[in-house]
Scaffold this motif. Sequence first.
Motif, PDB file in Angstrom:
ATOM      1  N   THR A 105       0.838  -1.192   0.000  1.00 24.63           N
ATOM      2  CA  THR A 105       0.000   0.000   0.000  1.00 24.63           C
ATOM      3  C   THR A 105       0.879   1.250   0.000  1.00 24.63           C
ATOM      4  O   THR A 105       2.059   1.201   0.351  1.00 24.63           O
ATOM      5  CB  THR A 105      -0.917   0.025   1.232  1.00 24.63           C
ATOM      6  OG1 THR A 105      -0.108   0.086   2.419  1.00 24.63           O
ATOM      7  CG2 THR A 105      -1.786  -1.226   1.273  1.00 24.63           C
ATOM      8  N   TYR A 106       0.288   2.374  -0.371  1.00 22.73           N
ATOM      9  CA  TYR A 106       1.054   3.617  -0.476  1.00 22.73           C
ATOM     10  C   TYR A 106       1.617   4.026   0.890  1.00 22.73           C
ATOM     11  O   TYR A 106       2.772   4.434   0.993  1.00 22.73           O
ATOM     12  CB  TYR A 106       0.176   4.736  -1.041  1.00 22.73           C
ATOM     13  CG  TYR A 106       0.930   6.029  -1.253  1.00 22.73           C
ATOM     14  CD1 TYR A 106       1.826   6.163  -2.310  1.00 22.73           C
ATOM     15  CD2 TYR A 106       0.748   7.113  -0.391  1.00 22.73           C
ATOM     16  CE1 TYR A 106       2.531   7.340  -2.511  1.00 22.73           C
ATOM     17  CE2 TYR A 106       1.449   8.293  -0.586  1.00 22.73           C
ATOM     18  CZ  TYR A 106       2.333   8.402  -1.651  1.00 22.73           C
ATOM     19  OH  TYR A 106       3.022   9.561  -1.843  1.00 22.73           O
ATOM     20  N   ILE A 107       0.799   3.893   1.937  1.00 18.57           N
ATOM     21  CA  ILE A 107       1.257   4.258   3.277  1.00 18.57           C
ATOM     22  C   ILE A 107       2.403   3.347   3.720  1.00 18.57           C
ATOM     23  O   ILE A 107       3.412   3.808   4.269  1.00 18.57           O
ATOM     24  CB  ILE A 107       0.094   4.191   4.283  1.00 18.57           C
ATOM     25  CG1 ILE A 107      -0.970   5.235   3.939  1.00 18.57           C
ATOM     26  CG2 ILE A 107       0.601   4.380   5.711  1.00 18.57           C
ATOM     27  CD1 ILE A 107      -2.183   5.208   4.848  1.00 18.57           C
ATOM     28  N   ALA A 108       2.258   2.037   3.457  1.00 16.16           N
ATOM     29  CA  ALA A 108       3.321   1.099   3.817  1.00 16.16           C
ATOM     30  C   ALA A 108       4.581   1.384   3.013  1.00 16.16           C
ATOM     31  O   ALA A 108       5.701   1.284   3.534  1.00 16.16           O
ATOM     32  CB  ALA A 108       2.851  -0.337   3.573  1.00 16.16           C
TER      33      ALA A 108
ATOM     34  N   ILE B  75       5.545   4.337   1.792  1.00 14.08           N
ATOM     35  CA  ILE B  75       6.165   5.554   2.327  1.00 14.08           C
ATOM     36  C   ILE B  75       6.898   5.243   3.626  1.00 14.08           C
ATOM     37  O   ILE B  75       8.021   5.718   3.871  1.00 14.08           O
ATOM     38  CB  ILE B  75       5.105   6.644   2.557  1.00 14.08           C
ATOM     39  CG1 ILE B  75       4.516   7.105   1.218  1.00 14.08           C
ATOM     40  CG2 ILE B  75       5.709   7.826   3.304  1.00 14.08           C
ATOM     41  CD1 ILE B  75       5.515   7.759   0.307  1.00 14.08           C
ATOM     42  N   THR B  76       6.264   4.429   4.480  1.00  7.38           N
ATOM     43  CA  THR B  76       6.903   4.046   5.741  1.00  7.38           C
ATOM     44  C   THR B  76       8.197   3.290   5.497  1.00  7.38           C
ATOM     45  O   THR B  76       9.218   3.528   6.168  1.00  7.38           O
ATOM     46  CB  THR B  76       5.946   3.167   6.570  1.00  7.38           C
ATOM     47  OG1 THR B  76       4.712   3.865   6.782  1.00  7.38           O
ATOM     48  CG2 THR B  76       6.567   2.816   7.914  1.00  7.38           C
TER      49      THR B  76
ATOM     50  N   GLY C 240       4.996   5.841  -5.872  1.00  5.52           N
ATOM     51  CA  GLY C 240       3.813   4.988  -5.897  1.00  5.52           C
ATOM     52  C   GLY C 240       3.780   4.026  -7.057  1.00  5.52           C
ATOM     53  O   GLY C 240       2.732   3.469  -7.385  1.00  5.52           O
TER      54      GLY C 240
END
Length: 335
Positions: free
Chosen positions: A191-194, A196-197, A277
């Motif tokens: 996922t995008y959040i994962a 970025i993390t 992304g």
Amino acid sequence: METLEGTELCFPQLFNTSCRKPMRPHFESMLIYILLSSISLLTVTLNLLVIISISHFRQLQTPTNLLLLSLAVSDFFVGLLMLFQIMLIDGCWFFDGCWFLGDLMCTLYQYLAYIITSASVGTMVLISIDRYVAICDPLHYSTKVTHKRVQFCLSLCWICSVIFQSMILKDILKQPGRYNSCFGECINFVTYIAGITDVIFSFIVPVNVIVVLYMRVFVVAVSQARAMRSHIAAVTLQFSVKVTAKKSELKAARTLGVVVVVFLICLCPYYCVVLTGQDNLLNASSAASVICLFYFNSCLNPVIYAFFYPWFRKSINFIVSLKILQPNSCEANML
């Protein structure tokens, strides 16, 4: 079975659900496989030599070399993963676009690759901290950096890599192949959040730590060399000392520059793709060079960190000449 001009199916028996495999000229395919096989074999061989050297010779089992050992272990497994998919898979997955070992093996492959590369980056941070303490606080180095502390930090590094990557890849670990659109696909999707993390904690933070510490080490090393040159030059041997000091400054600049620049060159393209992304496209042939460059850093690490040490060349001679098999060879003088 050819289905479209320039393409064929990964699984011809599954006409409606199989992924399509791009066709390549035979010469280009052979060149790619030879190149990747050479890189993976070189990665495995060089890192195995580092592992044997530090593990066997007691004189080399210093806190700093334990960090090099951890780095060599992680890079050794990166080379094995590359060799695994080249030798055991019908073609190279991220070049040909076909994965033939099923969703479970795809997930396991990605999971191990993420853990190993994450541990490798973490070890590089520990190496930079070790060098920072050694150069900037040499009087307290032996008390601050001990075998037990290094072993604890390395264990923590690997454990954190496992936990962190389990959180990043939790979706595909729960349901392998959930993002695959056809049979023969091994998509590298988070996922995008994962994503970025992962970029923040696996790249941005480590890079900043490494750059800041190495810049500090470089400044201190150069200032110490200049101070020593000025002090000795005031007494005697002015010309020879000046030449030696200049060489030491250039060597420090070159070594630290290679460490930082190579690390950034190899890892920046991959994490830039993730940051935008586009990580879900990394299994396409258009992004294959990015992944290869990412893995190629594991081949360069033993060259950068080990070949600068004379003991490594000496230990290679012991290993190749089979002197390592002699009784009490572990007590040999390598320094």
